[in-house]
Design a protein around this motif. Structure first.
Motif, PDB file in Angstrom:
ATOM      1  N   SER A  85     -69.658  39.871  11.588  1.00  0.00           N
ATOM      2  CA  SER A  85     -68.517  39.500  11.896  1.00  0.00           C
ATOM      3  C   SER A  85     -68.123  38.071  12.143  1.00  0.00           C
ATOM      4  N   GLU A  86     -67.000  37.617  11.507  1.00  0.00           N
ATOM      5  CA  GLU A  86     -66.662  36.188  11.857  1.00  0.00           C
ATOM      6  C   GLU A  86     -66.522  35.932  13.196  1.00  0.00           C
ATOM      7  N   ASP A  87     -66.130  36.736  13.948  1.00  0.00           N
ATOM      8  CA  ASP A  87     -65.644  36.607  15.272  1.00  0.00           C
ATOM      9  C   ASP A  87     -67.024  36.960  16.262  1.00  0.00           C
TER      10      ASP A  87
END
Length: 238
Positions: free
Chosen positions: A164-166
């Motif tokens: 995930s980018e988060d």
């Protein structure tokens, strides 16, 4: 099918597709990849859709050739479809040959480097959890080669572990995955051991990075067919 107990003992090396892994690989896949059978069923379906008039199918990193055997059974031996598996692990190819012999299969197997293989024009190319083991600096080159190998309108179907980018969400996805593995019978110790063995060997991209990689290297479209937490199956059309 032999049960995967490889990581019940302390690891002595990074993860590699050697004889020990090949011997338990079918069990490892089912217990380590969430909804593995369902994602493979989707891959088989969309492969057959693209093969209405026959053609060549490559499976890059074919391991023990289980998926190719399923496609062969579904397509029928008189379908005009040519199925080719490539893997750089001698142990995997050995296990695959034993399966093919048992089933009287006409699948072609090659031990080789998917980065250097002399491909013929194909209608479908499959890559199941293989790109993530290719160094990022040459991953784009491989995808470009795949696009160039495919006929116009051909399909590249690939499954990958994704991040995930988060950062917070990424940790939650990893925790979710580890819970899945515990339900499959893996101990906390085995999970940690395998994670350490895969460190710097398996390098995943985000979902968007995988889609953009396909679009940047010769594919007009790329979409997600299936996703569960940090595992995804994509289809890219040339």
């Amino acid at each position: 099918m032999k049960t995967d107990t490889l990581f019940t003992k302390p690891i002595s090396k990074q993860f590699e597709f050697d004889a020990d892994v090949a011997a338990v690989f079918d069990d490892m896949l089912v217990r380590s990849v969430p909804f593995y059978k369902e994602s493979q069923a989707l891959t088989r379906r969309f492969t057959l859709n693209a093969l209405a008039e026959g053609g060549i199918v490559y499976d890059l990193g074919c391991s023990t050739a289980s998926l190719l055997l399923e496609i062969e059974r579904a397509a029928g031996k008189n379908s005009g479809v040519r199925l080719i598996g490539i893997d750089n692990s001698p142990a995997m190819i050995t296990h695959a040959h034993k399966k093919l012999e048992a089933y009287g299969s006409s699948i072609e197997l090659y031990e080789g480097d998917i980065l250097q293989f002399p491909y013929e024009k194909a209608q479908v190319i499959i890559s199941n959890y293989t790109l993530q083991f290719i160094r990022p600096m040459v991953r784009d080159t491989l995808v470009r080669t795949i696009a160039e190998t495919l006929n116009e309108g051909g399909s590249f179907i690939f499954s990958e572990k994704v991040v995930s980018e988060d950062p917070k969400l990424n940790k939650e996805l990893i925790d979710c995955y580890y819970e899945f593995k515990k339900v499959q019978g893996y101990s906390e110790y085995e999970i940690v051991q395998k994670r350490e063995a895969l460190e710097n060997v398996l390098i995943p991209y985000t979902m968007n990075e995988n889609i953009q990689m396909a679009k940047n290297n010769g594919f007009k479209t790329c979409e997600v067919l299936f996703r569960w937490a940090n595992f995804a199956t994509f289809i890219a059309i040339k």
